[in-house]
Design a protein around this motif. Structure first.
Motif, PDB file in Angstrom:
ATOM      1  N   ASP A  52       7.380  -3.121  11.973  1.00  0.00           N
ATOM      2  CA  ASP A  52       7.342  -4.852  12.368  1.00  0.00           C
ATOM      3  C   ASP A  52       6.619  -5.298  13.673  1.00  0.00           C
ATOM      4  O   ASP A  52       6.521  -4.166  15.165  1.00  0.00           O
ATOM      5  CB  ASP A  52       8.898  -5.288  12.877  1.00  0.00           C
ATOM      6  CG  ASP A  52       9.418  -5.425  11.524  1.00  0.00           C
ATOM      7  OD1 ASP A  52       8.959  -5.749  10.647  1.00  0.00           O
ATOM      8  OD2 ASP A  52      10.835  -5.895  11.490  1.00  0.00           O
ATOM      9  N   ARG A 109       9.667  -1.713   5.043  1.00  0.00           N
ATOM     10  CA  ARG A 109       9.490  -1.530   6.316  1.00  0.00           C
ATOM     11  C   ARG A 109      10.422  -1.804   8.012  1.00  0.00           C
ATOM     12  O   ARG A 109      11.588  -2.517   6.931  1.00  0.00           O
ATOM     13  CB  ARG A 109       9.172  -3.245   6.407  1.00  0.00           C
ATOM     14  CG  ARG A 109       9.432  -4.474   7.455  1.00  0.00           C
ATOM     15  CD  ARG A 109       8.856  -5.723   7.373  1.00  0.00           C
ATOM     16  NE  ARG A 109       7.137  -6.191   7.011  1.00  0.00           N
ATOM     17  CZ  ARG A 109       6.246  -5.832   7.594  1.00  0.00           C
ATOM     18  NH1 ARG A 109       6.638  -5.392   9.189  1.00  0.00           N
ATOM     19  NH2 ARG A 109       4.675  -5.694   7.024  1.00  0.00           N
ATOM     20  N   GLU A 165       1.040  -1.411  -0.155  1.00  0.00           N
ATOM     21  CA  GLU A 165       0.168   0.215  -0.562  1.00  0.00           C
ATOM     22  C   GLU A 165       0.840   1.011   0.290  1.00  0.00           C
ATOM     23  O   GLU A 165       0.312   2.466  -0.267  1.00  0.00           O
ATOM     24  CB  GLU A 165      -0.619   0.241   1.576  1.00  0.00           C
ATOM     25  CG  GLU A 165      -1.404  -1.032   1.278  1.00  0.00           C
ATOM     26  CD  GLU A 165      -2.255  -1.027   2.630  1.00  0.00           C
ATOM     27  OE1 GLU A 165      -3.099  -0.173   3.208  1.00  0.00           O
ATOM     28  OE2 GLU A 165      -2.651  -2.392   3.573  1.00  0.00           O
ATOM     29  N   ASP A 206      -3.312  -0.331  12.248  1.00  0.00           N
ATOM     30  CA  ASP A 206      -3.441  -1.308  10.821  1.00  0.00           C
ATOM     31  C   ASP A 206      -1.339  -2.090  10.663  1.00  0.00           C
ATOM     32  O   ASP A 206      -0.977  -2.629   9.540  1.00  0.00           O
ATOM     33  CB  ASP A 206      -3.803  -1.433   9.954  1.00  0.00           C
ATOM     34  CG  ASP A 206      -3.124   0.549   8.692  1.00  0.00           C
ATOM     35  OD1 ASP A 206      -2.119   0.782   9.763  1.00  0.00           O
ATOM     36  OD2 ASP A 206      -3.133   1.189   8.101  1.00  0.00           O
ATOM     37  N   GLY A 207      -0.370  -1.703  11.490  1.00  0.00           N
ATOM     38  CA  GLY A 207       0.992  -2.033  11.671  1.00  0.00           C
ATOM     39  C   GLY A 207       1.848  -1.079  10.615  1.00  0.00           C
ATOM     40  O   GLY A 207       2.704  -1.062   9.818  1.00  0.00           O
ATOM     41  N   ILE A 208       0.647   0.133   9.964  1.00  0.00           N
ATOM     42  CA  ILE A 208       1.433   0.783   8.911  1.00  0.00           C
ATOM     43  C   ILE A 208       2.068   2.319  10.497  1.00  0.00           C
ATOM     44  O   ILE A 208       0.442   2.679  10.948  1.00  0.00           O
ATOM     45  CB  ILE A 208       1.137   1.551   8.212  1.00  0.00           C
ATOM     46  CG1 ILE A 208       0.263   0.051   7.064  1.00  0.00           C
ATOM     47  CG2 ILE A 208       1.514   2.826   7.707  1.00  0.00           C
ATOM     48  CD1 ILE A 208       0.190   0.324   5.688  1.00  0.00           C
ATOM     49  N   TYR A 251       5.587   0.038   6.808  1.00  0.00           N
ATOM     50  CA  TYR A 251       5.759  -1.040   7.792  1.00  0.00           C
ATOM     51  C   TYR A 251       6.223  -1.222   9.372  1.00  0.00           C
ATOM     52  O   TYR A 251       7.760  -1.298   9.162  1.00  0.00           O
ATOM     53  CB  TYR A 251       5.538  -2.271   6.807  1.00  0.00           C
ATOM     54  CG  TYR A 251       4.707  -2.068   5.695  1.00  0.00           C
ATOM     55  CD1 TYR A 251       2.542  -2.177   5.833  1.00  0.00           C
ATOM     56  CD2 TYR A 251       5.285  -2.505   4.434  1.00  0.00           C
ATOM     57  CE1 TYR A 251       2.464  -2.372   4.745  1.00  0.00           C
ATOM     58  CE2 TYR A 251       4.100  -2.093   3.301  1.00  0.00           C
ATOM     59  CZ  TYR A 251       3.170  -2.733   3.307  1.00  0.00           C
ATOM     60  OH  TYR A 251       2.521  -2.270   2.118  1.00  0.00           O
TER      61      TYR A 251
END
Length: 115
Positions: free
Chosen positions: A20, A36, A5, A56-58, A18
């Motif tokens: 971790d 990431r 994305e 959402d981990g972003i 992203y």
């Protein structure tokens, strides 16, 4: 260029990346994959500091060019230009193979560095 994305064209020193699992806001991070970051393994080069993490981990990461930031350290790092690495637990320390950055102020457990 894109990864999932995320689009990195035109991004500055605070891109969305992203994050971790297990990484927290304020952690010193290293690159762990395309677009990431995470705590990584002890001795990996410091890439930046996590500013914000969404559900959402972003999250937003302060990278090189972001300016001065306070960051947790292992012990006390000498002031001046130092080669910095992550410790794998969210802190930074001096170490070979890291990223050369200016340490402006250093106290036990905390430093002000110029990313």
């Amino acid at each position: 260029m894109r990864t999932g994305e995320l689009n990195f064209n035109g991004q500055t020193s605070f891109p969305a990346m992203y994050i971790d699992d297990g990484t927290q806001v304020g952690d010193a991070v290293t690159l762990t994959g395309p677009g990431r970051v995470g705590r990584g393994a002890d001795g990996q080069p410091l890439v930046g500091k996590v500013q914000k993490i969404e559900s959402d981990g972003i999250g937003t990461v302060a990278l090189e060019g972001a300016g001065f930031t306070d960051i947790s350290t292992v012990g006390t790092i000498a002031t001046g230009y130092q080669t910095l690495v992550v410790d794998g637990a969210g802190k930074v320390k001096a170490g070979a193979g890291g990223t050369r950055l200016l340490v402006n102020i250093a106290q036990a457990g905390q430093a002000n560095i110029k990313l």
